[in-house]
Design a protein around this motif. Sequence first.
Motif, PDB file in Angstrom:
ATOM      1  N   ILE A  33       0.844  -1.191   0.000  1.00 10.23           N
ATOM      2  CA  ILE A  33       0.000   0.000   0.000  1.00 10.23           C
ATOM      3  C   ILE A  33       0.877   1.238   0.000  1.00 10.23           C
ATOM      4  CG2 ILE A  33      -1.741   1.313   1.266  1.00 10.23           C
ATOM      5  CD1 ILE A  33      -2.780  -1.360   2.336  1.00 10.23           C
ATOM      6  N   SER A  34       0.583   2.146  -0.932  1.00  9.40           N
ATOM      7  CA  SER A  34       1.258   3.444  -0.939  1.00  9.40           C
ATOM      8  C   SER A  34       0.221   4.523  -0.635  1.00  9.40           C
ATOM      9  CB  SER A  34       1.922   3.716  -2.291  1.00  9.40           C
ATOM     10  OG  SER A  34       0.952   3.839  -3.301  1.00  9.40           O
ATOM     11  N   VAL A  35       0.646   5.516   0.128  1.00  9.10           N
ATOM     12  CA  VAL A  35      -0.230   6.614   0.512  1.00  9.10           C
ATOM     13  C   VAL A  35       0.486   7.923   0.198  1.00  9.10           C
ATOM     14  CG1 VAL A  35      -1.454   7.748   2.414  1.00  9.10           C
ATOM     15  CG2 VAL A  35      -1.266   5.253   2.372  1.00  9.10           C
ATOM     16  N   ASN A  36      -0.177   8.776  -0.555  1.00 12.68           N
ATOM     17  CA  ASN A  36       0.343  10.115  -0.853  1.00 12.68           C
ATOM     18  C   ASN A  36      -0.659  11.135  -0.353  1.00 12.68           C
ATOM     19  OD1 ASN A  36       2.783   9.473  -2.406  1.00 12.68           O
ATOM     20  ND2 ASN A  36       1.334   8.548  -3.823  1.00 12.68           N
ATOM     21  N   VAL A  37      -0.136  12.148   0.338  1.00  9.00           N
ATOM     22  CA  VAL A  37      -0.994  13.184   0.904  1.00  9.00           C
ATOM     23  C   VAL A  37      -0.495  14.536   0.434  1.00  9.00           C
ATOM     24  CG1 VAL A  37      -1.823  14.242   3.042  1.00  9.00           C
ATOM     25  CG2 VAL A  37      -1.467  11.775   2.938  1.00  9.00           C
ATOM     26  N   GLY A  38      -1.413  15.363  -0.001  1.00  9.32           N
ATOM     27  CA  GLY A  38      -1.074  16.716  -0.427  1.00  9.32           C
ATOM     28  C   GLY A  38      -2.100  17.698   0.098  1.00  9.32           C
ATOM     29  N   THR A  39      -1.681  18.944   0.224  1.00 11.47           N
ATOM     30  CA  THR A  39      -2.596  19.995   0.667  1.00 11.47           C
ATOM     31  C   THR A  39      -2.473  21.183  -0.263  1.00 11.47           C
ATOM     32  OG1 THR A  39      -0.912  20.861   2.171  1.00 11.47           O
ATOM     33  CG2 THR A  39      -2.522  19.357   3.114  1.00 11.47           C
ATOM     34  N   GLN A  40      -3.580  21.877  -0.408  1.00 13.02           N
ATOM     35  CA  GLN A  40      -3.564  23.131  -1.152  1.00 13.02           C
ATOM     36  C   GLN A  40      -4.599  24.064  -0.539  1.00 13.02           C
ATOM     37  OE1 GLN A  40      -4.438  22.392  -5.256  1.00 13.02           O
ATOM     38  NE2 GLN A  40      -6.367  21.389  -4.834  1.00 13.02           N
ATOM     39  N   ALA A  41      -4.348  25.336  -0.678  1.00 16.12           N
ATOM     40  CA  ALA A  41      -5.266  26.339  -0.139  1.00 16.12           C
ATOM     41  C   ALA A  41      -5.534  27.383  -1.208  1.00 16.12           C
ATOM     42  CB  ALA A  41      -4.653  27.002   1.091  1.00 16.12           C
ATOM     43  N   GLU A  42      -6.773  27.844  -1.212  1.00 12.81           N
ATOM     44  CA  GLU A  42      -7.186  28.852  -2.189  1.00 12.81           C
ATOM     45  C   GLU A  42      -8.080  29.874  -1.491  1.00 12.81           C
ATOM     46  OE1 GLU A  42     -10.062  28.724  -6.009  1.00 12.81           O
ATOM     47  OE2 GLU A  42      -8.412  27.278  -6.012  1.00 12.81           O
ATOM     48  N   ARG A  43      -7.817  31.130  -1.793  1.00 17.50           N
ATOM     49  CA  ARG A  43      -8.633  32.205  -1.220  1.00 17.50           C
ATOM     50  C   ARG A  43      -9.993  32.227  -1.900  1.00 17.50           C
ATOM     51  NH1 ARG A  43      -7.486  36.979   1.520  1.00 17.50           N
ATOM     52  NH2 ARG A  43      -5.250  36.624   1.308  1.00 17.50           N
ATOM     53  N   VAL A  44     -11.056  32.277  -1.082  1.00 14.62           N
ATOM     54  CA  VAL A  44     -12.420  32.385  -1.593  1.00 14.62           C
ATOM     55  C   VAL A  44     -12.844  33.846  -1.605  1.00 14.62           C
ATOM     56  CG1 VAL A  44     -14.835  31.734  -1.191  1.00 14.62           C
ATOM     57  CG2 VAL A  44     -12.999  30.067  -0.805  1.00 14.62           C
ATOM     58  N   ASN A  45     -12.557  34.553  -0.509  1.00 15.93           N
ATOM     59  CA  ASN A  45     -12.765  36.006  -0.430  1.00 15.93           C
ATOM     60  C   ASN A  45     -11.761  36.571   0.566  1.00 15.93           C
ATOM     61  OD1 ASN A  45     -13.885  35.811   2.196  1.00 15.93           O
ATOM     62  ND2 ASN A  45     -15.940  35.507   1.381  1.00 15.93           N
ATOM     63  N   ASP A  46     -11.971  37.789   1.024  1.00 17.14           N
ATOM     64  CA  ASP A  46     -10.970  38.446   1.874  1.00 17.14           C
ATOM     65  C   ASP A  46     -10.551  37.632   3.091  1.00 17.14           C
ATOM     66  OD1 ASP A  46     -10.807  40.584   0.196  1.00 17.14           O
ATOM     67  OD2 ASP A  46     -12.156  41.866   1.351  1.00 17.14           O
ATOM     68  N   SER A  47     -11.505  36.989   3.751  1.00 17.49           N
ATOM     69  CA  SER A  47     -11.160  36.277   4.982  1.00 17.49           C
ATOM     70  C   SER A  47     -11.495  34.789   4.939  1.00 17.49           C
ATOM     71  CB  SER A  47     -11.884  36.918   6.170  1.00 17.49           C
ATOM     72  OG  SER A  47     -13.279  36.807   5.999  1.00 17.49           O
ATOM     73  N   LEU A  48     -11.956  34.284   3.797  1.00 15.57           N
ATOM     74  CA  LEU A  48     -12.366  32.885   3.693  1.00 15.57           C
ATOM     75  C   LEU A  48     -11.448  32.131   2.736  1.00 15.57           C
ATOM     76  CD1 LEU A  48     -14.655  31.012   4.726  1.00 15.57           C
ATOM     77  CD2 LEU A  48     -15.889  31.566   2.628  1.00 15.57           C
ATOM     78  N   PHE A  49     -10.982  30.960   3.184  1.00 14.60           N
ATOM     79  CA  PHE A  49     -10.069  30.133   2.393  1.00 14.60           C
ATOM     80  C   PHE A  49     -10.605  28.708   2.337  1.00 14.60           C
ATOM     81  CE2 PHE A  49      -7.603  33.589   3.990  1.00 14.60           C
ATOM     82  CZ  PHE A  49      -6.672  33.872   3.006  1.00 14.60           C
ATOM     83  N   GLU A  50     -10.445  28.084   1.180  1.00 11.33           N
ATOM     84  CA  GLU A  50     -10.742  26.665   1.060  1.00 11.33           C
ATOM     85  C   GLU A  50      -9.415  25.918   1.123  1.00 11.33           C
ATOM     86  OE1 GLU A  50     -13.386  23.853  -1.770  1.00 11.33           O
ATOM     87  OE2 GLU A  50     -11.633  24.743  -2.750  1.00 11.33           O
ATOM     88  N   VAL A  51      -9.335  24.961   2.019  1.00 11.07           N
ATOM     89  CA  VAL A  51      -8.163  24.105   2.148  1.00 11.07           C
ATOM     90  C   VAL A  51      -8.595  22.702   1.741  1.00 11.07           C
ATOM     91  CG1 VAL A  51      -6.456  23.133   3.726  1.00 11.07           C
ATOM     92  CG2 VAL A  51      -7.170  25.522   3.966  1.00 11.07           C
ATOM     93  N   VAL A  52      -7.846  22.112   0.809  1.00 10.79           N
ATOM     94  CA  VAL A  52      -8.169  20.775   0.315  1.00 10.79           C
ATOM     95  C   VAL A  52      -7.040  19.824   0.698  1.00 10.79           C
ATOM     96  CG1 VAL A  52      -8.692  19.368  -1.703  1.00 10.79           C
ATOM     97  CG2 VAL A  52      -9.487  21.747  -1.611  1.00 10.79           C
ATOM     98  N   LEU A  53      -7.434  18.738   1.315  1.00 11.48           N
ATOM     99  CA  LEU A  53      -6.526  17.673   1.698  1.00 11.48           C
ATOM    100  C   LEU A  53      -6.771  16.525   0.719  1.00 11.48           C
ATOM    101  CD1 LEU A  53      -4.581  16.416   3.801  1.00 11.48           C
ATOM    102  CD2 LEU A  53      -6.581  15.819   5.146  1.00 11.48           C
ATOM    103  N   ARG A  54      -5.746  16.165  -0.051  1.00  7.43           N
ATOM    104  CA  ARG A  54      -5.890  15.065  -1.001  1.00  7.43           C
ATOM    105  C   ARG A  54      -5.151  13.860  -0.458  1.00  7.43           C
ATOM    106  NH1 ARG A  54      -3.594  13.606  -6.944  1.00  7.43           N
ATOM    107  NH2 ARG A  54      -5.063  11.906  -7.310  1.00  7.43           N
ATOM    108  N   ILE A  55      -5.858  12.751  -0.407  1.00  7.66           N
ATOM    109  CA  ILE A  55      -5.271  11.496   0.041  1.00  7.66           C
ATOM    110  C   ILE A  55      -5.468  10.475  -1.075  1.00  7.66           C
ATOM    111  CG2 ILE A  55      -5.339   9.653   1.757  1.00  7.66           C
ATOM    112  CD1 ILE A  55      -6.417  11.716   3.750  1.00  7.66           C
TER     113      ILE A  55
END
Length: 158
Positions: free
Chosen positions: A47-69
């Motif tokens: 079994i191999s597991v790869n994890v990545g994260t990314q963040a994107e600004r939605v507006n001035d104070s709101l961010f979407e953070v995505v966790l990819r597994i």
Amino acid sequence: MTDNSNTPDFNPDTAPRFGLNAQYTKDLSFEHPMAPRSFSMSGAPQISVNVGTQAERVNDSLFEVVLRILCEAKHGEETAFVVDLYYAGLFTLANVPQEHVEPLLLVEAPRLLFPFARRIVADVTRDGGMPPLMLDPIDFLQQYQRSKEAEAAQQNLA
């Protein structure tokens, strides 16, 4: 507990804020191409597991953070199963010094999301007929530091 509202220099409008507003499965894929043969195979798959994260600004104070597994299990050269999960959260950041924004989004936010994503991976592998895949805890600080070191090394080459 200390009540900061009576402190003369405390202002709730300018106090740093970091909070999780919502979390959700953005995308989920489970493939079990060896079924039903995989049920009669002996030995555990690799079994191999790869994890990545990314963040994107939605507006001035709101961010979407995505966790990819991405988890892939193989018996020899054949793929036993694949789980590909994008688990996201909406985070509020306000009045946070700029040098703390990236670590909050790429270390602390994924740390908060991970237990829920881990459960989804375990449930989907179990529901797919396999033993539940219980992911080990992830050190998101170490992952972040490695990515910063790689960025610095890349810039030094350029």
